[in-house]
Design an enzyme around this catalytic site. Structure first.
Site, mmCIF file in Angstrom:
data_model
loop_
_atom_site.group_PDB
_atom_site.id
_atom_site.type_symbol
_atom_site.label_atom_id
_atom_site.label_comp_id
_atom_site.label_asym_id
_atom_site.label_seq_id
_atom_site.Cartn_x
_atom_site.Cartn_y
_atom_site.Cartn_z
ATOM 1 N N ARG A 189 36.925 50.265 1.879
ATOM 2 C CA ARG A 189 37.042 49.479 0.643
ATOM 3 C C ARG A 189 38.085 50.106 -0.274
ATOM 4 O O ARG A 189 38.217 51.325 -0.346
ATOM 5 C CB ARG A 189 35.701 49.448 -0.106
ATOM 6 N N VAL A 190 38.839 49.244 -0.967
ATOM 7 C CA VAL A 190 39.713 49.649 -2.066
ATOM 8 C C VAL A 190 39.376 48.775 -3.255
ATOM 9 O O VAL A 190 38.924 47.647 -3.111
ATOM 10 C CB VAL A 190 41.206 49.532 -1.714
ATOM 11 N N SER A 191 39.629 49.308 -4.450
ATOM 12 C CA SER A 191 39.163 48.630 -5.661
ATOM 13 C C SER A 191 40.164 47.650 -6.222
ATOM 14 O O SER A 191 39.788 46.631 -6.792
ATOM 15 C CB SER A 191 38.820 49.668 -6.740
ATOM 16 N N THR A 192 41.461 47.909 -6.125
ATOM 17 C CA THR A 192 42.451 47.096 -6.803
ATOM 18 C C THR A 192 43.442 46.527 -5.815
ATOM 19 O O THR A 192 43.601 47.014 -4.691
ATOM 20 C CB THR A 192 43.212 47.918 -7.853
#
Length: 471
Positions: free
Chosen positions: A10-13
């Site tokens: 997962r990455v946030s941005t």
């Protein structure tokens, strides 16, 4: 028998997504899987691109949890605990749920074993990461406000409003806001069209697109962008900072779909919390006040205004694209000597709504749809047995809601106490007042089963599902 493995990244941005951060996580996870002698099929690679870890409703994570519930995986590899969830409580919920499903959670950066010291390390890392993230956000906010008040920073991060380019000094240290005369002429034309020709923001957007005038960072003008230009106090010389705050949408435009950001909507802050920064004006306050009054009158006279009754307002969803449908009124015209009301998809007007494709769903007459729904409701509630069953179900649900409310209150109270204790421990550790050994000793003294302290009475078999529904 080999273990059935899965990966989660997962990455946030969106910026992290563009910088191939997901690819680096997947490479590390695949290397770890190879070192452990595991083979991960393509359908067991669960990825959430550009989605915040502060929420639990993520498409990749939901797919992983569903696969675990179906008994399709034995071990899941995650790069670090904060990739699984940002919130420490969420981490505990997810790890406990997957463990109860028979799935072993393996963190590549900090693999945990059954030793108490290793579990303490993982837990402390999660809590400290959450604490430091909150502290960084608060310090960044206060530092930005201080620079704005001191005149060392502009109210824009990188791109100013339409009509206001940003000029940098020769040394690149200072930035100033100036007026772009070409764009300023377009802004003044928008105000003139509304004041003199009584055009709406949608009509202004159509005229700009027809004349080939493009906004700065989009392919075409939309009614929302035009409305922002016509009502933003920046154009009167008063740029604002902190005028809006991010909130969760009360009525999502596309209900039932995943949103990358939990707080995808916004609302105005109280005016006393705004920061005003002077900039060169393009129009005066009197002109903007007149335009605001005209737009307010348009909003009152609009066919989709609330002065007309719609039984299913905001409840009708388009079957083609999944967006909410709006209520409209068709006034009498040549060939149709009467008025009628209907529901239409928001994406039919793609040229002024900012969408690439126009939805082809047909309009639905209000009276016809209301009649179908009303007949179904009447036929459903007429049998007395149905009313008795629903009354009993309502009483049961109220009892369950009361129990859930009490459980949630206990959980929130325990979380607040834990947060306070962690902050004190971290402050003491950073100040050198206590050592790691003393941290472990205090943790052992305060250690208590989380179920008995904040979720007493919940059956163990159904606890993960109840926690999943709450979050």
């Amino acid at each position: 028998m080999s273990q059935r493995a899965a990966l989660y990244a997962r990455v946030s941005t969106a910026r992290q997504e563009q910088e191939q951060t997901v690819a680096s996580q997947l490479e590390a996870l695949e290397n770890a899987a190879t070192a452990m002698g595991l083979t991960v099929p393509a359908e067991r690679r669960y990825i959430d691109d550009g989605i915040s870890g502060a929420r639990l409703d993520r498409p990749g994570l939901d797919a992983l949890r569903d696969a675990a519930a179906d008994g399709l995986i034995d071990v899941v590899l995650v790069h670090a605990p904060d990739r699984l969830a940002r919130n420490y409580v969420h981490q505990v919920v997810l790890v406990e749920e997957l463990t109860n499903r028979g799935v072993h959670v393996h963190f590549v950066e900090c693999p945990a074993t059954e030793r108490a010291e290793d579990r303490l390390l993982v837990q402390m890392q999660g809590i400290i990461a959450e604490y430091e993230r909150a502290k960084i956000m608060e310090r960044t906010r206060r530092g930005r406000i201080h620079k704005l008040r001191a005149g060392q920073m502009l109210p824009y991060s990188s791109v100013a409003r339409y009509g206001y380019p940003i000029e940098r000094s020769a040394d690149g240290l200072r930035r100033t806001v100036v007026i772009d005369e070409v764009e300023a002429q377009h802004v003044r034309a928008m105000y003139r069209w509304v004041r003199e020709e009584d055009l709406s923001s949608r009509a202004v957007a159509r005229r700009l697109n027809a004349q080939g005038i493009r906004p700065r960072r989009a392919a075409r003008w939309t009614e929302g962008r035009v409305y922002g230009v016509l009502t933003d106090p920046t154009y009167t010389g008063m740029a604002t900072y902190g005028r809006r705050m991010s909130v969760e949408p009360a009525r999502p435009k596309k209900p039932g779909s995943y949103r990358k950001h939990l707080k995808s909507s916004s609302r105005f802050r109280p005016k006393q919390e705004w920061l005003i920064i002077p900039v060169p004006p393009i129009v005066d306050e009197k002109e903007q006040a007149e335009v605001r009054a005209i737009l307010a009158r348009h909003r009152w006279q609009a066919p989709r205004h609330l002065k007309y009754d719609y039984l299913l307002r905001s409840l009708v969803v388009c079957g083609e694209c999944g967006w909410r449908m709006e209520g409209h009124r068709q006034a009498p015209r040549s060939g149709v000597p009467y008025e009628y009301f209907y529901h239409g998809c928001r994406r039919r007007l793609a040229e002024v709504r900012g969408h690439d494709k126009r939805c082809k769903a047909k309009y639905i007459r209000r009276d016809e749809l209301d009649a179908v729904v009303w007949d179904a409701l009447v036929s459903w509630i007429q049998p007395p047995e149905m009313l008795l069953q629903e009354a009993e179900a309502w009483r049961s649900s109220r009892a369950g809601e009361d129990q859930s409310r009490r459980d949630r209150a206990r959980l929130e109270s325990a979380e607040r106490k834990l947060q306070t204790h962690v902050e004190r421990l971290v402050d003491a550790y950073q100040a050198g007042a206590i050592s790691v050994e003393e941290l472990k000793a205090r943790r052992d003294r305060r250690r208590a089963p989380p179920r008995s302290s904040c979720c007493r009475g919940a059956p163990r078999a159904t606890y993960p599902e109840a926690r999943r529904a709450d979050f």
